[in-house]
Design a protein around this motif. Structure first.
Motif, short mmCIF file in Angstrom:
data_model
loop_
_atom_site.label_atom_id
_atom_site.label_comp_id
_atom_site.label_asym_id
_atom_site.label_seq_id
_atom_site.Cartn_x
_atom_site.Cartn_y
_atom_site.Cartn_z
N LEU A 262 46.40 41.17 45.67
CA LEU A 262 45.03 40.93 45.24
C LEU A 262 44.12 42.12 45.52
O LEU A 262 44.37 42.92 46.42
CB LEU A 262 44.46 39.68 45.91
N ASN A 277 38.14 39.88 42.54
CA ASN A 277 39.42 39.87 41.84
C ASN A 277 39.21 39.74 40.33
O ASN A 277 39.95 40.34 39.54
CB ASN A 277 40.29 38.72 42.36
N LYS A 363 47.56 38.87 40.18
CA LYS A 363 46.18 39.29 39.91
C LYS A 363 45.53 38.39 38.86
O LYS A 363 44.33 38.08 38.92
CB LYS A 363 46.15 40.75 39.45
N ALA A 366 44.61 35.05 40.45
CA ALA A 366 43.43 35.15 41.31
C ALA A 366 42.18 35.52 40.55
O ALA A 366 41.07 35.10 40.92
CB ALA A 366 43.69 36.17 42.42
N TYR A 390 44.78 29.34 43.94
CA TYR A 390 43.94 30.54 43.90
C TYR A 390 42.53 30.25 43.37
O TYR A 390 41.77 31.17 43.11
CB TYR A 390 44.60 31.61 43.03
#
Length: 478
Positions: A262, A277, A363, A366, A390
């Motif tokens: 992240l 993020n 990624k 998140a 997340y």
């Protein structure tokens, strides 16, 4: 309770899909619940040397498979309270791929007999053997035909778990005696037969003391013609021994507080850091968006099972909304080109990443606001649970494990942890996406409440392991 878990792949040693994840996590959860657990897997050439160096040789024997008498080496490895056994035979398992060889029926028939033959050789008698999918479906079949009458094997019970009923182990009838070493009588009387072929999954459903699958809804769905892939009649006949147990999630691996992929770690208490993020993901993908723009992520195989034909119908309508769409995955050429083409005519709205990249996947989990999963069918699904962990809300079709884990937003009570639609219809999906866009832009408090509900849900294997133990106890009493 002694449990032997038999699977054709086990993470972290070898993995091609969700079965490997389950076989890598559930046995450890069972051990934490007090079970004595052994796991058996073929010793494929794909298993890395670092794991081989930690294995110790136990013994070797010869396995009778029809007219063949094949070598079987047994190796052992201890990890996280679980004993792993690996079946060695280079003729069968030193191949370029785990599955898809011309002789898969023979390879996994050998594996199934080897599992049963090795037990007295290593001095391990389980109370229950839990087999998984068609590759190990012959374990309860062989047990019933060749082993159950032997005094050493007396009292062992079998549980068969269906991860995806679409793949059943179907082969021509000629393998019955020549390859499997099973008297032709068992094919002719219909036990092994389905639609003129040998069907290993059907035989396991009939033979096993209990049958499980990977979510309660999927257990009901596969008893219908639409989802049962022609085994629905058999499953309805044996419905008294069929149950569904939702898969768990490796909550240590998928943890926004510790995930090294992240841009910035965060938790329920620091949920504001999720925006970093989001911003990092958009910049990485070459997109710009304001705070009211809904960022939609898609991670997974680009195939019809995942509802890509619905997206194909209304992709233009979706991209006309105030959204940014970030796609990651590979699959059917037509669906890959659909997203690449959309990137050409809406470059500021979509990022098409036709690849698999674990770092980018995390990624997206998140950094997105919404994860889109409009699956035609989904036995369990993990992506929706990862997304909720997340703080990304899933939008799913109500099928299988998606229906069991995602509770749709209720505008009157504010409850829910995501969005859903029932009918397999593109415009029903589009309508829910439009509602999600409106809520995201106009009621941030309601959105945050759902994020917190998702992030605080229990996705661990602990509850699932307890349910499996209940099934094992039922099998023992059977």
């Amino acid at each position: 309770m002694k449990v032997l878990y038999v699977a054709s792949e086990v993470a972290p040693f070898v993995k091609t899909g969700g079965l490997g994840d389950v076989a890598g996590s559930l046995p450890q959860a069972l051990a934490e619940q007090g079970c004595e657990v052994g796991v058996v897997c073929p010793l494929y050439s794909q298993i890395a040397q670092e794991w081989r160096d930690k294995m110790s040789f136990v013994t070797c024997l010869y396995v009778q498979l029809a007219w063949r008498n094949q070598y079987c080496g047994i190796f052992r490895l201890e990890k996280d309270g679980v004993t792993y056994y690996f079946i060695d035979n280079e003729y069968y398992f030193k191949r370029r791929q785990v599955y898809g060889e011309y002789d898969d029926a023979e390879r996994f028939a050998f594996f199934s007999r080897a599992v049963l033959d090795m037990l007295p050789a290593i001095g391990y008698k389980p109370d229950v053997i839990n087999c998984n999918d068609w590759q190990t479906a012959l374990v309860p079949v062989y047990y019933g035909i060749h082993y159950s009458y032997r005094s050493w094997y007396d009292g062992i019970k079998t549980v068969f778990t269906i991860h995806n009923i679409q793949y059943q182990g179907q082969f021509g009838s000629q393998i019955t005696d020549y390859v499997l070493g099973i008297d032709r009588y068992h094919y002719d009387n219909g036990f092994l037969q389905q639609d003129g072929d040998v069907n290993l999954m059907k035989a396991a459903i009939v033979c096993a003391n209990r049958v499980t699958t990977v979510s309660p809804t999927y257990a009901q769905e596969i008893q219908t013609p639409y989802y049962g892939f022609k085994l629905d009649t058999v499953l309805r006949w044996y419905q008294g021994k069929v149950s569904g147990i939702i898969n768990g999630l490796d909550i240590k691996q998928f943890d926004p507080e510790t995930d090294t992929h992240l841009f910035k770690n965060y938790s329920v208490k620091t949920l504001k850091d999720k925006k970093k993020n989001r911003d990092g993901l958009l910049e990485m993908c070459g997109l710009k968006a304001d705070d009211d723009t809904l960022v939609i992520g898609m991670v997974g195989r680009l195939v019809s099972q995942k509802g890509l034909d619905l997206i194909q119908c209304v992709l233009g309508d979706i991209l006309r909304l105030n959204v940014r769409l970030i796609v990651l995955g590979t699959g059917d050429y037509g669906y890959e080109q659909m997203f690449l083409s959309a990137k050409g005519w809406a470059p500021d709205k979509i990022s098409a990443n036709i690849m698999f990249n674990g770092d980018l996947a995390n990624k997206i989990y998140a950094g997105s606001d919404l994860l889109l999963m409009p699956s035609l069918f989904e036995p369990c699904g993990l992506a929706q649970m990862i997304a909720m962990r997340y703080g990304t809300l899933p939008l799913v079709r109500e099928t299988g494990g998606l229906k069991d884990t995602v509770h749709p937003y209720n505008e009157f009570t504010g409850e829910g942890n995501g969005f859903s639609f029932a009918a397999y219809n593109a415009h029903d999906m589009l309508h829910v996406i439009e509602n999600a866009c409106h809520l995201f832009a106009n009621d941030k408090a309601a959105w945050k409440k759902m994020q917190i509900a998702g992030m605080t849900g229990d996705y661990s294997w602990s509850a699932s392991a307890k349910n499996y133990i209940d099934v094992y106890e039922q099998a023992i009493k059977y």
